[in-house]
Write a protein that holds these residues in place. Sequence first.
Motif, PDB file in Angstrom:
ATOM      1  N   VAL A  51      53.448  46.052  -2.226  1.00 23.51           N
ATOM      2  CA  VAL A  51      52.899  47.108  -1.532  1.00 23.51           C
ATOM      3  C   VAL A  51      51.199  47.197  -1.737  1.00 23.51           C
ATOM      4  O   VAL A  51      50.471  47.186  -0.664  1.00 23.51           O
ATOM      5  N   LEU A  52      50.931  46.721  -2.794  1.00 20.59           N
ATOM      6  CA  LEU A  52      49.393  46.792  -3.124  1.00 20.59           C
ATOM      7  C   LEU A  52      48.645  45.549  -2.424  1.00 20.59           C
ATOM      8  O   LEU A  52      47.639  45.592  -2.030  1.00 20.59           O
ATOM      9  N   ARG A  53      49.598  44.320  -2.397  1.00 20.80           N
ATOM     10  CA  ARG A  53      48.935  43.314  -1.682  1.00 20.80           C
ATOM     11  C   ARG A  53      48.899  43.616  -0.209  1.00 20.80           C
ATOM     12  O   ARG A  53      47.904  43.013   0.232  1.00 20.80           O
ATOM     13  N   ARG A  54      49.781  44.397   0.282  1.00 21.46           N
ATOM     14  CA  ARG A  54      49.549  44.751   1.874  1.00 21.46           C
ATOM     15  C   ARG A  54      48.549  45.635   1.947  1.00 21.46           C
ATOM     16  O   ARG A  54      47.897  45.674   2.906  1.00 21.46           O
ATOM     17  N   LEU A  55      48.242  46.566   0.972  1.00 20.04           N
ATOM     18  CA  LEU A  55      47.119  47.626   1.220  1.00 20.04           C
ATOM     19  C   LEU A  55      45.764  46.938   0.842  1.00 20.04           C
ATOM     20  O   LEU A  55      44.673  47.570   1.365  1.00 20.04           O
ATOM     21  N   PHE A  56      45.825  45.886   0.078  1.00 18.38           N
ATOM     22  CA  PHE A  56      44.489  45.285  -0.191  1.00 18.38           C
ATOM     23  C   PHE A  56      44.772  43.772  -0.235  1.00 18.38           C
ATOM     24  O   PHE A  56      44.777  42.992  -1.407  1.00 18.38           O
ATOM     25  N   PRO A  57      44.661  43.281   0.963  1.00 20.14           N
ATOM     26  CA  PRO A  57      45.075  41.933   1.251  1.00 20.14           C
ATOM     27  C   PRO A  57      43.856  40.994   1.011  1.00 20.14           C
ATOM     28  O   PRO A  57      42.669  41.266   0.867  1.00 20.14           O
ATOM     29  N   ASP A  58      44.052  39.562   0.855  1.00 25.04           N
ATOM     30  CA  ASP A  58      43.015  38.772   0.600  1.00 25.04           C
ATOM     31  C   ASP A  58      42.069  38.713   1.944  1.00 25.04           C
ATOM     32  O   ASP A  58      42.734  38.953   3.147  1.00 25.04           O
ATOM     33  N   ALA A  59      40.873  38.322   1.905  1.00 23.37           N
ATOM     34  CA  ALA A  59      39.742  38.791   2.999  1.00 23.37           C
ATOM     35  C   ALA A  59      39.694  37.401   3.719  1.00 23.37           C
ATOM     36  O   ALA A  59      39.442  37.188   4.712  1.00 23.37           O
ATOM     37  N   GLU A  72      40.801  23.713   1.470  1.00 16.71           N
ATOM     38  CA  GLU A  72      40.391  24.808   2.194  1.00 16.71           C
ATOM     39  C   GLU A  72      41.353  25.929   1.658  1.00 16.71           C
ATOM     40  O   GLU A  72      40.688  27.201   1.465  1.00 16.71           O
ATOM     41  N   ALA A  73      42.309  25.710   1.244  1.00 16.66           N
ATOM     42  CA  ALA A  73      43.102  26.905   0.356  1.00 16.66           C
ATOM     43  C   ALA A  73      42.268  27.370  -0.899  1.00 16.66           C
ATOM     44  O   ALA A  73      42.245  28.621  -1.262  1.00 16.66           O
ATOM     45  N   GLU A  74      41.611  26.344  -1.421  1.00 24.27           N
ATOM     46  CA  GLU A  74      41.245  26.559  -2.918  1.00 24.27           C
ATOM     47  C   GLU A  74      39.715  27.432  -2.442  1.00 24.27           C
ATOM     48  O   GLU A  74      39.433  28.563  -3.010  1.00 24.27           O
ATOM     49  N   GLU A  75      39.199  27.039  -1.459  1.00 29.87           N
ATOM     50  CA  GLU A  75      38.011  27.632  -1.111  1.00 29.87           C
ATOM     51  C   GLU A  75      38.255  29.163  -0.406  1.00 29.87           C
ATOM     52  O   GLU A  75      37.574  30.178  -0.902  1.00 29.87           O
ATOM     53  N   ASP A  76      39.436  29.270   0.199  1.00 28.85           N
ATOM     54  CA  ASP A  76      39.886  30.681   0.647  1.00 28.85           C
ATOM     55  C   ASP A  76      40.095  31.503  -0.766  1.00 28.85           C
ATOM     56  O   ASP A  76      39.717  32.888  -0.589  1.00 28.85           O
ATOM     57  N   ARG A  77      40.752  30.985  -1.513  1.00 26.32           N
ATOM     58  CA  ARG A  77      41.063  31.641  -2.732  1.00 26.32           C
ATOM     59  C   ARG A  77      39.734  32.193  -3.654  1.00 26.32           C
ATOM     60  O   ARG A  77      39.580  33.236  -3.936  1.00 26.32           O
ATOM     61  N   GLU A  78      38.734  31.178  -3.617  1.00 21.16           N
ATOM     62  CA  GLU A  78      37.567  31.740  -4.245  1.00 21.16           C
ATOM     63  C   GLU A  78      36.825  32.731  -3.469  1.00 21.16           C
ATOM     64  O   GLU A  78      36.186  33.615  -4.117  1.00 21.16           O
TER      65      GLU A  78
END
Length: 200
Positions: free
Chosen positions: A65-73, A85-91
């Motif tokens: 639920v918190l992941r849905r409320l505060f998703p990755d940007a 690309e996945a690693e850059e997105d995570r950073e």
Amino acid sequence: MPGTFEPLPGGGAAVALDAVEISIIRSLAVQMMELIGPGPAEDASGDPLAELFAEGPSEPPSDPVLRRLFPDAYGDPGSTPRAREAEEDREYSAEFRRYTENDLRAGKRDNALAVIRSLDGLLPAGEGRTVLELSPAESRRWLGALNDLRLAIGSRLEIGDEDDSDLLFHLPDEDPRKPMVMAYLWLGGLQETLVATLMP
């Protein structure tokens, strides 16, 4: 539950709610505040400058639920990016989260608290309905809180797209998810009518 928002002259919105509806919305808003948790200011030293530059978490929440409320940007959850690309997105997401999540959490807490306070201010009307009148600013806070509540319930119900919500309409009454589904649909109706009152 038939509650719908209607526009007020001069701005704002009004809705007639009965005691059960008031209790449901208030309970959900309290649960939202408990889920989001206390803000960093409650643990801070009282130094406003330190609070301004306080860093938030850099990892996504473990609760879905918190992941849905505060998703990755950054990153598209539906795509399969290459490893780099996945690693850059995570950073990038971690950096963005570190400097924004505390404020986002505070805003969601404030919206939920505004809902609780406005409901607590209603005078009891016995068996009938009580009219809640909101200013334009209060209406926007309610809209944010209703959106957060629907996202939270939708996440618990594992609603991923419109097809999932269509299936929920046909749940048998004995399904244990039925009360949550009814709340989800009712809050959706409230949210939709509140949006309509805020449109010029």
